[in-house]
Motif scaffolding. Structure first.
Motif, PDB file in Angstrom:
ATOM      1  N   SER A 192      18.950  42.109  52.111  1.00  0.00           N
ATOM      2  CA  SER A 192      19.266  43.524  52.186  1.00  0.00           C
ATOM      3  C   SER A 192      18.994  44.168  50.824  1.00  0.00           C
ATOM      4  N   ASP A 193      20.009  44.695  50.160  1.00  0.00           N
ATOM      5  CA  ASP A 193      19.804  45.342  48.862  1.00  0.00           C
ATOM      6  C   ASP A 193      20.290  44.486  47.693  1.00  0.00           C
ATOM      7  N   ILE A 194      20.411  43.184  47.922  1.00  0.00           N
ATOM      8  CA  ILE A 194      20.886  42.267  46.892  1.00  0.00           C
ATOM      9  C   ILE A 194      19.745  41.334  46.478  1.00  0.00           C
ATOM     10  N   VAL A 195      19.564  41.180  45.162  1.00  0.00           N
ATOM     11  CA  VAL A 195      18.545  40.272  44.619  1.00  0.00           C
ATOM     12  C   VAL A 195      19.257  39.254  43.720  1.00  0.00           C
ATOM     13  N   ILE A 196      19.052  37.967  44.025  1.00  0.00           N
ATOM     14  CA  ILE A 196      19.657  36.902  43.235  1.00  0.00           C
ATOM     15  C   ILE A 196      18.540  36.147  42.527  1.00  0.00           C
ATOM     16  N   ASP A 197      18.621  36.092  41.212  1.00  0.00           N
ATOM     17  CA  ASP A 197      17.645  35.339  40.427  1.00  0.00           C
ATOM     18  C   ASP A 197      18.282  34.004  40.049  1.00  0.00           C
ATOM     19  N   LEU A 198      17.752  32.931  40.642  1.00  0.00           N
ATOM     20  CA  LEU A 198      18.339  31.605  40.436  1.00  0.00           C
ATOM     21  C   LEU A 198      18.100  31.074  39.029  1.00  0.00           C
ATOM     22  N   ASP A 199      16.976  31.417  38.443  1.00  0.00           N
ATOM     23  CA  ASP A 199      16.686  30.944  37.086  1.00  0.00           C
ATOM     24  C   ASP A 199      17.551  31.656  36.055  1.00  0.00           C
ATOM     25  N   LYS A 200      17.624  32.981  36.156  1.00  0.00           N
ATOM     26  CA  LYS A 200      18.400  33.763  35.200  1.00  0.00           C
ATOM     27  C   LYS A 200      19.888  33.785  35.530  1.00  0.00           C
ATOM     28  N   MET A 201      20.230  33.360  36.745  1.00  0.00           N
ATOM     29  CA  MET A 201      21.612  33.379  37.234  1.00  0.00           C
ATOM     30  C   MET A 201      22.185  34.788  37.185  1.00  0.00           C
ATOM     31  N   THR A 202      21.431  35.727  37.759  1.00  0.00           N
ATOM     32  CA  THR A 202      21.867  37.119  37.805  1.00  0.00           C
ATOM     33  C   THR A 202      21.821  37.632  39.235  1.00  0.00           C
ATOM     34  N   VAL A 203      22.617  38.666  39.474  1.00  0.00           N
ATOM     35  CA  VAL A 203      22.632  39.353  40.760  1.00  0.00           C
ATOM     36  C   VAL A 203      22.407  40.830  40.482  1.00  0.00           C
ATOM     37  N   GLU A 204      21.503  41.424  41.267  1.00  0.00           N
ATOM     38  CA  GLU A 204      21.224  42.855  41.117  1.00  0.00           C
ATOM     39  C   GLU A 204      21.345  43.542  42.469  1.00  0.00           C
ATOM     40  N   ILE A 205      21.757  44.798  42.416  1.00  0.00           N
ATOM     41  CA  ILE A 205      21.838  45.633  43.610  1.00  0.00           C
ATOM     42  C   ILE A 205      20.709  46.655  43.524  1.00  0.00           C
ATOM     43  N   LEU A 206      19.923  46.754  44.583  1.00  0.00           N
ATOM     44  CA  LEU A 206      18.864  47.759  44.632  1.00  0.00           C
ATOM     45  C   LEU A 206      19.473  49.089  45.057  1.00  0.00           C
ATOM     46  N   LEU A 207      19.280  50.105  44.216  1.00  0.00           N
ATOM     47  CA  LEU A 207      19.827  51.431  44.503  1.00  0.00           C
ATOM     48  C   LEU A 207      18.800  52.273  45.255  1.00  0.00           C
ATOM     49  N   LYS A 208      19.253  53.399  45.792  1.00  0.00           N
ATOM     50  CA  LYS A 208      18.375  54.240  46.600  1.00  0.00           C
ATOM     51  C   LYS A 208      17.178  54.781  45.829  1.00  0.00           C
ATOM     52  N   ASN A 209      17.322  55.042  44.550  1.00  0.00           N
ATOM     53  CA  ASN A 209      16.222  55.591  43.759  1.00  0.00           C
ATOM     54  C   ASN A 209      15.352  54.484  43.150  1.00  0.00           C
ATOM     55  N   GLU A 210      15.352  53.296  43.778  1.00  0.00           N
ATOM     56  CA  GLU A 210      14.531  52.147  43.407  1.00  0.00           C
ATOM     57  C   GLU A 210      14.898  51.549  42.050  1.00  0.00           C
ATOM     58  N   ARG A 211      16.049  51.920  41.547  1.00  0.00           N
ATOM     59  CA  ARG A 211      16.563  51.277  40.342  1.00  0.00           C
ATOM     60  C   ARG A 211      17.363  50.053  40.734  1.00  0.00           C
ATOM     61  N   ARG A 212      17.606  49.216  39.740  1.00  0.00           N
ATOM     62  CA  ARG A 212      18.417  48.013  39.971  1.00  0.00           C
ATOM     63  C   ARG A 212      19.646  48.060  39.071  1.00  0.00           C
ATOM     64  N   GLU A 213      20.771  47.768  39.650  1.00  0.00           N
ATOM     65  CA  GLU A 213      22.001  47.701  38.881  1.00  0.00           C
ATOM     66  C   GLU A 213      22.430  46.226  38.810  1.00  0.00           C
ATOM     67  N   ILE A 214      22.609  45.749  37.593  1.00  0.00           N
ATOM     68  CA  ILE A 214      23.007  44.358  37.394  1.00  0.00           C
ATOM     69  C   ILE A 214      24.509  44.222  37.661  1.00  0.00           C
ATOM     70  N   VAL A 215      24.865  43.226  38.441  1.00  0.00           N
ATOM     71  CA  VAL A 215      26.267  42.947  38.745  1.00  0.00           C
ATOM     72  C   VAL A 215      26.789  42.037  37.650  1.00  0.00           C
ATOM     73  N   ASP A 216      27.914  42.432  37.051  1.00  0.00           N
ATOM     74  CA  ASP A 216      28.514  41.627  35.990  1.00  0.00           C
ATOM     75  C   ASP A 216      29.225  40.435  36.618  1.00  0.00           C
ATOM     76  N   LEU A 217      28.728  39.241  36.305  1.00  0.00           N
ATOM     77  CA  LEU A 217      29.321  38.014  36.827  1.00  0.00           C
ATOM     78  C   LEU A 217      30.042  37.294  35.708  1.00  0.00           C
ATOM     79  N   THR A 218      31.181  36.710  36.032  1.00  0.00           N
ATOM     80  CA  THR A 218      31.909  35.943  35.023  1.00  0.00           C
ATOM     81  C   THR A 218      31.887  34.471  35.386  1.00  0.00           C
TER      82      THR A 218
END
Length: 161
Positions: free
Chosen positions: A135-161
């Motif tokens: 859907s609108d979630i992108v998980i990068d396994l190498d970088k260990m990051t999660v991003e949300i795709l926003l409506k204006n085609e930007r990506r917001e990084i989810v802060d993971l602890t």
């Protein structure tokens, strides 16, 4: 050619497996403790495990979850080989993570076919790319990051602890 860990205490059956699976590299151990040592810390790389239920140091089904945990970083099929054809044993094996169950001694052509099928499945499940999208979630396994795709085609990084 695959690397197969064979957890089998019978030398006769080890010879039988060696004669059937000549095209693969087989590593034999005769008990559960040696099997866990052979797989700890990723020291050895195995593509498939053949596991006997009756081992000198206990029931092979009891070490199956620990083997699955050892291989948690990728799919390594575990095929049970047992002289026990009891339905309760089969159900218990599948319940703790067995991928297949064969009664000993298996027909050579059936054993090869089942191993080939499990290896194909494992290969197809190997993640080749380092990103997963849903859907609108992108998980990068190498970088260990999660991003949300926003409506204006930007990506917001989810802060993971």
């Amino acid at each position: 050619m695959a690397r197969i860990l064979c957890i089998e205490d019978s030398q006769e059956f080890q010879i039988y497996l060696s004669s059937i699976l000549k095209e693969h590299t087989l590593t034999f151990v005769s008990n559960g403790n040696d099997a866990l040592r052979a797989t700890e810390n990723g020291r050895d790389h195995f593509d498939l495990v053949l596991l006997d239920v009756s081992l000198p140091d206990g029931n092979g089904i009891k070490i199956l979850p620990r083997l699955k945990e050892t291989f948690s970083h990728r799919f390594v099929p575990i095929v049970i080989l047992s002289s026990d054809n009891d339905i309760i044993t089969k159900v218990a094996a599948f319940g703790v993570g067995a991928d297949d169950y064969l009664h000993k001694p298996p027909d050579p052509s059936e054993l090869r076919a089942r191993i080939d099928a499990r290896l194909r499945t494992a290969q197809s499940l190997t993640v080749e790319k380092s990103t997963l999208e849903y859907s609108d979630i992108v998980i990068d396994l190498d970088k260990m990051t999660v991003e949300i795709l926003l409506k204006n085609e930007r990506r917001e990084i989810v802060d993971l602890t």
